[in-house]
Scaffold this motif. Structure first.
Motif, short mmCIF file in Angstrom:
data_model
loop_
_atom_site.label_atom_id
_atom_site.label_comp_id
_atom_site.label_asym_id
_atom_site.label_seq_id
_atom_site.Cartn_x
_atom_site.Cartn_y
_atom_site.Cartn_z
N ARG A 185 -11.83 -3.52 3.61
CA ARG A 185 -11.82 -2.06 3.75
C ARG A 185 -13.10 -1.57 4.41
NH1 ARG A 185 -9.68 0.27 -2.08
NH2 ARG A 185 -8.03 -1.26 -2.45
N LEU A 186 -14.24 -2.18 4.03
CA LEU A 186 -15.52 -1.78 4.58
C LEU A 186 -15.58 -2.05 6.08
CD1 LEU A 186 -18.32 -0.65 3.89
CD2 LEU A 186 -19.08 -2.98 3.45
N ALA A 187 -15.06 -3.21 6.49
CA ALA A 187 -15.03 -3.54 7.92
C ALA A 187 -14.13 -2.58 8.68
CB ALA A 187 -14.57 -4.98 8.12
N ALA A 188 -12.99 -2.23 8.09
CA ALA A 188 -12.05 -1.33 8.75
C ALA A 188 -12.60 0.09 8.87
CB ALA A 188 -10.72 -1.30 8.00
N ALA A 189 -13.58 0.43 8.04
CA ALA A 189 -14.15 1.78 8.08
C ALA A 189 -15.20 1.94 9.15
CB ALA A 189 -14.77 2.13 6.71
N GLY A 190 -15.53 0.84 9.87
CA GLY A 190 -16.51 0.93 10.94
C GLY A 190 -16.00 1.78 12.08
N GLU A 191 -16.92 2.22 12.95
CA GLU A 191 -16.57 3.13 14.04
C GLU A 191 -16.59 2.48 15.40
OE1 GLU A 191 -18.86 6.65 14.03
OE2 GLU A 191 -18.44 7.16 11.95
N GLU A 192 -17.43 1.48 15.62
CA GLU A 192 -17.58 0.92 16.95
C GLU A 192 -17.47 -0.59 16.90
OE1 GLU A 192 -21.26 2.23 18.55
OE2 GLU A 192 -20.68 4.34 18.66
N GLY A 193 -17.20 -1.16 18.06
CA GLY A 193 -17.16 -2.61 18.18
C GLY A 193 -15.77 -3.18 17.98
N GLU A 194 -15.66 -4.47 18.24
CA GLU A 194 -14.37 -5.14 18.15
C GLU A 194 -13.97 -5.41 16.71
OE1 GLU A 194 -12.26 -9.21 19.93
OE2 GLU A 194 -14.32 -8.68 20.45
N LEU A 195 -14.96 -5.67 15.83
CA LEU A 195 -14.65 -6.02 14.45
C LEU A 195 -13.88 -4.92 13.72
CD1 LEU A 195 -14.89 -7.95 12.06
CD2 LEU A 195 -17.14 -6.97 11.56
N PRO A 196 -14.31 -3.64 13.77
CA PRO A 196 -13.52 -2.60 13.09
C PRO A 196 -12.09 -2.49 13.60
CG PRO A 196 -15.70 -1.77 13.64
CD PRO A 196 -15.54 -3.09 14.33
N VAL A 197 -11.90 -2.66 14.90
CA VAL A 197 -10.54 -2.58 15.46
C VAL A 197 -9.68 -3.69 14.90
CG1 VAL A 197 -9.19 -2.72 17.59
CG2 VAL A 197 -11.35 -1.46 17.57
N GLN A 198 -10.21 -4.92 14.89
CA GLN A 198 -9.46 -6.05 14.35
C GLN A 198 -9.22 -5.87 12.85
OE1 GLN A 198 -11.72 -9.51 15.44
NE2 GLN A 198 -10.88 -9.58 17.51
N ALA A 199 -10.23 -5.36 12.15
CA ALA A 199 -10.08 -5.18 10.70
C ALA A 199 -9.02 -4.14 10.38
CB ALA A 199 -11.44 -4.78 10.09
N ARG A 200 -9.00 -3.04 11.17
CA ARG A 200 -7.97 -2.02 10.93
C ARG A 200 -6.58 -2.55 11.25
NH1 ARG A 200 -12.23 1.55 12.43
NH2 ARG A 200 -11.83 1.37 14.66
N ARG A 201 -6.49 -3.34 12.31
CA ARG A 201 -5.19 -3.93 12.65
C ARG A 201 -4.75 -4.89 11.55
NH1 ARG A 201 -3.72 -7.52 18.05
NH2 ARG A 201 -1.49 -7.74 17.59
N GLU A 202 -5.69 -5.68 11.03
CA GLU A 202 -5.36 -6.60 9.94
C GLU A 202 -4.93 -5.84 8.70
OE1 GLU A 202 -7.47 -10.18 7.31
OE2 GLU A 202 -8.46 -9.39 9.11
N SER A 203 -5.61 -4.73 8.41
CA SER A 203 -5.25 -3.92 7.25
C SER A 203 -3.84 -3.35 7.40
CB SER A 203 -6.25 -2.77 7.07
OG SER A 203 -7.53 -3.27 6.74
N GLU A 204 -3.51 -2.88 8.61
CA GLU A 204 -2.16 -2.34 8.85
C GLU A 204 -1.10 -3.42 8.67
OE1 GLU A 204 -2.37 -0.69 12.71
OE2 GLU A 204 -3.67 0.99 12.14
N CYS A 205 -1.38 -4.62 9.19
CA CYS A 205 -0.42 -5.72 9.04
C CYS A 205 -0.26 -6.09 7.57
CB CYS A 205 -0.88 -6.94 9.84
SG CYS A 205 -0.80 -6.73 11.63
N GLU A 206 -1.40 -6.16 6.86
CA GLU A 206 -1.33 -6.51 5.44
C GLU A 206 -0.55 -5.46 4.65
OE1 GLU A 206 -4.36 -7.31 1.66
OE2 GLU A 206 -5.15 -7.19 3.71
N ARG A 207 -0.78 -4.17 4.98
CA ARG A 207 -0.08 -3.10 4.28
C ARG A 207 1.43 -3.19 4.54
NH1 ARG A 207 -2.71 0.80 6.32
NH2 ARG A 207 -4.32 0.85 4.73
N SER A 208 1.80 -3.49 5.78
CA SER A 208 3.22 -3.62 6.11
C SER A 208 3.86 -4.78 5.36
CB SER A 208 3.40 -3.82 7.62
OG SER A 208 2.91 -2.70 8.33
N LEU A 209 3.14 -5.89 5.26
CA LEU A 209 3.66 -7.06 4.55
C LEU A 209 3.81 -6.76 3.05
CD1 LEU A 209 1.61 -9.87 6.32
CD2 LEU A 209 4.05 -9.41 6.56
N ARG A 210 2.79 -6.10 2.50
CA ARG A 210 2.86 -5.77 1.07
C ARG A 210 4.00 -4.79 0.78
NH1 ARG A 210 -1.32 -7.38 -2.12
NH2 ARG A 210 -3.19 -8.21 -1.07
N LEU A 211 4.20 -3.83 1.69
CA LEU A 211 5.28 -2.87 1.50
C LEU A 211 6.64 -3.57 1.55
CD1 LEU A 211 5.91 0.11 1.10
CD2 LEU A 211 5.93 0.38 3.58
#
Length: 254
Positions: A185-211
């Motif tokens: 969650r902390l990584a996904a809350a970042g604003e710049e760089g490649e890591l926050p983008v990947q972390a947010r995408r991973e969070s979205e995928c994980e949320r979809s799988l859990r749902l």
């Protein structure tokens, strides 16, 4: 030797006629870019409205700056220079000098106009930034995730105080899973760089799988109830847990 551009044969007119052609083509190119950028922004707004998100206003100065930023360069020149000097019957290629002259002139004109106009257009220009509500949400998510990690570490230390070696190992594994979730969650809350983008995408995928998993749980529970393998009390207990988990996941998608 090198082919020389013969201006007297390039269009059959005087030099100032050719310069007028260059200027006309350059202006038409800039206007075409302006229309393209303007229409593209309207399509983005249409998509934004359909999703129910707030519109980000773009000033005309920014549209003009985007129009002036594009220049014709290596690809254009390579294209016109690839035109053969002679036709198959040995005669000169018609208007080749005119094409080369106009392409070179437009390249130089766009470079000069861009160098002059862009500093003026970009001076004190306020770019559309991130929605303040989105920035505020990210800040809150980042701070609460940091607090969650600290709380989990403190609780782990308290619980491990009275445990033996096997208990400490068990608690460490459980704490690692909890902390890993907050670190994501902390990584996904970042604003710049490649890591926050990947972390947010991973969070979205994980949320979809859990749902999807939670909804599969609901179907399985309904099947168990229909086959009378669980009673009403167990059904209500598990149904409530599934409802809460699903509501939490759905809320996280908005």
């Amino acid at each position: 030797g090198h082919a020389r551009v013969d201006l007297s044969q390039a269009g059959g007119g005087e030099l100032w006629h050719l310069l007028v052609y260059v200027l006309a083509i350059t202006l038409a190119l800039i206007l075409l870019r302006f229309v393209w950028v303007w229409v593209s922004i309207r399509f983005v707004w249409l998509r934004t409205l359909r999703r129910g998100l707030p519109l980000v206003r773009v000033s005309k100065r920014l549209v003009w700056a985007a129009s002036m930023a594009g220049v014709r360069g290596a690809i254009t020149l390579a294209g016109v220079l690839s035109i053969p000097l002679l036709m198959r019957d040995g005669t000169p290629f018609p208007a080749r000098d005119l094409i080369v002259f106009l392409a070179t002139g437009v390249i130089l004109a766009t470079l000069v106009l861009g160098s002059i106009s862009l500093p003026l257009l970009l001076k004190d220009l306020r770019l559309p930034g991130e929605d303040p509500r989105v920035r505020e949400e990210r800040l809150a998510r980042g701070l609460t995730a940091e607090a969650g990690i600290r709380g989990a570490n403190e609780a782990q230390a308290r619980i491990e105080a009275g445990e033996d070696e096997a208990g400490v190992a068990l608690i460490s594994r459980a704490a690692a899973r909890v902390v890993a979730d907050y670190q994501q969650r902390l990584a996904a809350a970042g604003e710049e760089g490649e890591l926050p983008v990947q972390a947010r995408r991973e969070s979205e995928c994980e949320r979809s799988l859990r749902l999807a998993a939670v909804r599969a749980e609901r179907e399985a529970l309904n099947a168990l109830r229909k086959s009378r393998r669980v009673n009403d009390e167990t059904m209500r207990l598990l149904q409530r847990e599934i409802d809460l988990a699903e509501a939490s996941l759905i809320a996280g998608t908005h």
